[in-house]
Write an enzyme that holds these catalytic residues in place. Structure first.
Site, PDB file in Angstrom:
ATOM      1  N   TYR A  11      61.435  -3.244  48.766  1.00 21.37           N
ATOM      2  CA  TYR A  11      62.352  -2.282  49.401  1.00 21.37           C
ATOM      3  C   TYR A  11      62.468  -0.976  48.601  1.00 21.37           C
ATOM      4  CZ  TYR A  11      67.031  -0.565  50.840  1.00 21.37           C
ATOM      5  OH  TYR A  11      68.088   0.196  51.237  1.00 21.37           O
ATOM      6  N   ASP A  31      51.524  -5.743  43.490  1.00 22.14           N
ATOM      7  CA  ASP A  31      52.580  -6.558  44.093  1.00 22.14           C
ATOM      8  C   ASP A  31      51.956  -7.903  44.488  1.00 22.14           C
ATOM      9  OD1 ASP A  31      55.397  -5.543  45.904  1.00 22.14           O
ATOM     10  OD2 ASP A  31      54.572  -7.568  46.080  1.00 22.14           O
ATOM     11  N   ASN A  32      52.651  -9.000  44.203  1.00 20.72           N
ATOM     12  CA  ASN A  32      52.064 -10.294  44.600  1.00 20.72           C
ATOM     13  C   ASN A  32      52.405 -10.655  46.047  1.00 20.72           C
ATOM     14  OD1 ASN A  32      54.677 -11.243  44.548  1.00 20.72           O
ATOM     15  ND2 ASN A  32      54.387 -12.622  42.804  1.00 20.72           N
ATOM     16  N   TYR A 140      70.414 -13.810  37.247  1.00 22.09           N
ATOM     17  CA  TYR A 140      69.711 -12.578  37.650  1.00 22.09           C
ATOM     18  C   TYR A 140      70.081 -11.431  36.711  1.00 22.09           C
ATOM     19  CZ  TYR A 140      68.970  -8.229  40.191  1.00 22.09           C
ATOM     20  OH  TYR A 140      68.620  -6.947  40.522  1.00 22.09           O
ATOM     21  N   LYS A 144      67.738  -9.282  33.716  1.00 23.71           N
ATOM     22  CA  LYS A 144      67.574  -7.822  33.671  1.00 23.71           C
ATOM     23  C   LYS A 144      68.041  -7.270  32.317  1.00 23.71           C
ATOM     24  CE  LYS A 144      65.885  -6.924  37.773  1.00 23.71           C
ATOM     25  NZ  LYS A 144      64.746  -6.048  38.084  1.00 23.71           N
ATOM     26  N   ASP A 283      81.368 -12.575  42.715  1.00 23.44           N
ATOM     27  CA  ASP A 283      81.560 -11.230  43.262  1.00 23.44           C
ATOM     28  C   ASP A 283      82.702 -10.521  42.533  1.00 23.44           C
ATOM     29  OD1 ASP A 283      79.699 -10.650  45.198  1.00 23.44           O
ATOM     30  OD2 ASP A 283      80.898 -11.426  46.868  1.00 23.44           O
TER      31      ASP A 283
HETATM   32  N1  UFG Z   1      79.483  -9.411  51.756  1.00 24.96           N
HETATM   33  C1  UFG Z   1      80.234 -10.066  52.717  1.00 24.96           C
HETATM   34  N2  UFG Z   1      79.578 -10.804  53.639  1.00 24.96           N
HETATM   35  C2  UFG Z   1      78.221 -10.920  53.670  1.00 24.96           C
HETATM   36  C3  UFG Z   1      77.461 -10.227  52.674  1.00 24.96           C
HETATM   37  C4  UFG Z   1      78.136  -9.504  51.739  1.00 24.96           C
HETATM   38  O1  UFG Z   1      81.462 -10.000  52.733  1.00 24.96           O
HETATM   39  O2  UFG Z   1      77.681 -11.627  54.540  1.00 24.96           O
HETATM   40  C5  UFG Z   1      80.200  -8.615  50.752  1.00 24.96           C
HETATM   41  C6  UFG Z   1      79.971  -9.124  49.340  1.00 24.96           C
HETATM   42  O3  UFG Z   1      80.925 -10.096  49.034  1.00 24.96           O
HETATM   43  C7  UFG Z   1      80.100  -7.853  48.532  1.00 24.96           C
HETATM   44  C8  UFG Z   1      79.595  -6.753  49.462  1.00 24.96           C
HETATM   45  O4  UFG Z   1      79.650  -7.316  50.764  1.00 24.96           O
HETATM   46  O5  UFG Z   1      81.435  -7.616  48.257  1.00 24.96           O
HETATM   47  C9  UFG Z   1      78.177  -6.343  49.159  1.00 24.96           C
HETATM   48  O6  UFG Z   1      77.367  -7.506  49.111  1.00 24.96           O
HETATM   49  P1  UFG Z   1      75.780  -7.474  49.026  1.00 24.96           P
HETATM   50  O7  UFG Z   1      75.324  -8.911  49.062  1.00 24.96           O
HETATM   51  O8  UFG Z   1      75.255  -6.529  50.049  1.00 24.96           O
HETATM   52  O9  UFG Z   1      75.492  -6.829  47.622  1.00 24.96           O
HETATM   53  P2  UFG Z   1      75.970  -7.331  46.193  1.00 24.96           P
HETATM   54  O10 UFG Z   1      77.045  -6.378  45.770  1.00 24.96           O
HETATM   55  O11 UFG Z   1      76.278  -8.750  46.115  1.00 24.96           O
HETATM   56  O12 UFG Z   1      74.601  -7.221  45.422  1.00 24.96           O
HETATM   57  C10 UFG Z   1      74.106  -6.049  44.911  1.00 24.96           C
HETATM   58  C11 UFG Z   1      72.608  -6.143  44.733  1.00 24.96           C
HETATM   59  C12 UFG Z   1      72.274  -7.181  43.683  1.00 24.96           C
HETATM   60  C13 UFG Z   1      73.037  -6.892  42.422  1.00 24.96           C
HETATM   61  C14 UFG Z   1      74.504  -6.838  42.731  1.00 24.96           C
HETATM   62  C15 UFG Z   1      75.334  -6.525  41.515  1.00 24.96           C
HETATM   63  O13 UFG Z   1      71.998  -6.483  45.947  1.00 24.96           O
HETATM   64  O14 UFG Z   1      70.893  -7.122  43.405  1.00 24.96           O
HETATM   65  O15 UFG Z   1      74.737  -5.818  43.696  1.00 24.96           O
HETATM   66  O16 UFG Z   1      76.650  -6.928  41.749  1.00 24.96           O
HETATM   67  F1  UFG Z   1      72.846  -7.861  41.521  1.00 24.96           F
END
Ligand code: UFG
Length: 328
Positions: A11, A31-32, A140, A144, A283
């Site tokens: 992405y 890229d694999n 994860y 990093k 979260d």
């Molecule tokens: N969320 C929902 N419902 C869903 C999906 C997400 O409520 O079905 C909420 C999550 O709880 C979060 C927000 O939407 O509060 C964003 O969630 P994402 O899954 O879109 O993204 P994240 O914040 O979890 O993840 C991102 C990156 C990761 C990184 C992370 C660091 O995608 O690679 O931020 O916190 F590790």
């Protein structure tokens, strides 16, 4: 510059490849394709290979006379990393060591690394600055952070020039709708909310509405993928020998889950059906970047600051590719 982009069919990688080409760089993609999509890059610049395949890495670096590496290739799902940490340590850490060894053999000393705000864990203060203590709470984020440490040592011991870019929530797609986000399974909020809005998937489950935030849902800093691409180019062009530069990349403005659902409704014209579920493990309530250092060091600033504009690009990608890269 002649640049090798690992994970360039993914992405953020594919958007960066396009951006580099537009700015006159010569790009080779490695890229694999375990998670990336061959359709996201031009076949003529793609080599399918794994980071652990040293011979193939040597071959690509030597034949293309590579001068610098932008390293995206990694697994990036927090939930999966807690279930199967060993594949994360192997792919993200051991894979990067293999890449670094290949760079050393081929006398390449510049790398921009795709790091993450997940290295901070649950910060006590937002906005997050680069000096905020890094205490990752999932494998994860730990993988990093380990790579950041390795790069820091490579810069100190071998005068490499490296940058670790800690992105907040990558979002959106190329405004022309040609390339975009296509994960399997999709776990990210914006594509899931769009799919729910148009009735393509079940109602969106909001993971918790009892957080200490104004509307009770989590706040994130959504940053357009093309702004991330621009920062990678700048970091490479301005790299200084011996320095490991760490930068946050975000807009500095947070949006709650409810605010994202409202914006998706405005952009698509469809309300997002949702249910309230329990909190998702790991979260943090709010993650918002201070990107002052990136502005100072790279002259970088997010150009897509409005969350509706960012979502509009994701919506355009969805409309032109309803099944992602799968040809229907
Ligand atoms: N969320 C929902 N419902 C869903 C999906 C997400 O409520 O079905 C909420 C999550 O709880 C979060 C927000 O939407 O509060 C964003 O969630 P994402 O899954 O879109 O993204 P994240 O914040 O979890 O993840 C991102 C990156 C990761 C990184 C992370 C660091 O995608 O690679 O931020 O916190 F590790």
């Amino acid at each position: 510059m002649r640049i090798l982009v690992t994970g360039g069919a993914g992405y953020i990688g594919s958007h960066t490849v396009r951006h580099l080409l537009k700015h006159g760089h010569t790009v080779s993609v490695y890229d694999n394709l375990s998670r990336g999509h061959s359709a996201a890059v031009n076949a003529s610049i793609l080599t399918q290979g794994d980071l652990l395949d040293s011979a193939r890495l040597d071959h690509v670096m030597a034949t293309n006379q590579i001068e610098a590496v932008i390293h995206f290739a990694a697994f990036a799902q927090v939930g999966e990393s807690t279930k199967n940490p060993e594949i994360y340590y192997r792919n993200n850490v051991v894979g990067t060591i293999s890449l670094i060894e290949a760079m050393k053999r081929n006398k390449i000393t510049k790398m921009v690394f795709s790091s993450t705000c997940a290295t901070y864990g649950i910060p006590t203060v937002v906005p997050i600055v680069e000096e905020t203590p890094q205490k990752p709470i999932n494998p994860y984020g730990k993988t990093k952070l380990m790579v950041e440490w390795i790069l820091k040592d490579m810069c100190a011991s071998h005068k490499w020039s490296c940058a670790s870019l800690r992105y907040f929530n990558a979002a959106g797609a190329s405004p022309d709708g040609d390339i975009g986000e296509d994960h399997s399974p999709e776990t990210h909020l914006i594509p899931l909310a769009i799919a729910a809005a148009i009735g393509k998937s079940k109602p969106l489950e909001i993971f918790g509405n009892d957080y200490p935030t104004p509307d009770g849902t989590c706040i994130r800093d959504y940053i357009h993928v093309d702004d991330l691409a621009n920062a990678h180019r700048l970091a490479l062009e301005k790299a200084i020998p011996g320095e490991h530069l760490c930068l946050n990349l975000g807009t500095g403005k947070g949006s709650s889950v409810h605010e994202i659902l409202d914006a998706v409704r405005e952009v698509t014209g469809h309300a997002v059906p949702f249910s309230i579920g329990p909190r998702r493990e790991g979260d943090p309530p709010a993650l918002v970047a201070s990107s002052k250092k990136a502005q100072l060091r790279l002259g970088w600033e997010a150009s897509h600051k409005n969350i509706r504009d960012i979502i509009a690009t994701a919506w355009r990608w969805h409309q032109s590719h309803p099944d992602g890269y799968k040809k229907g």
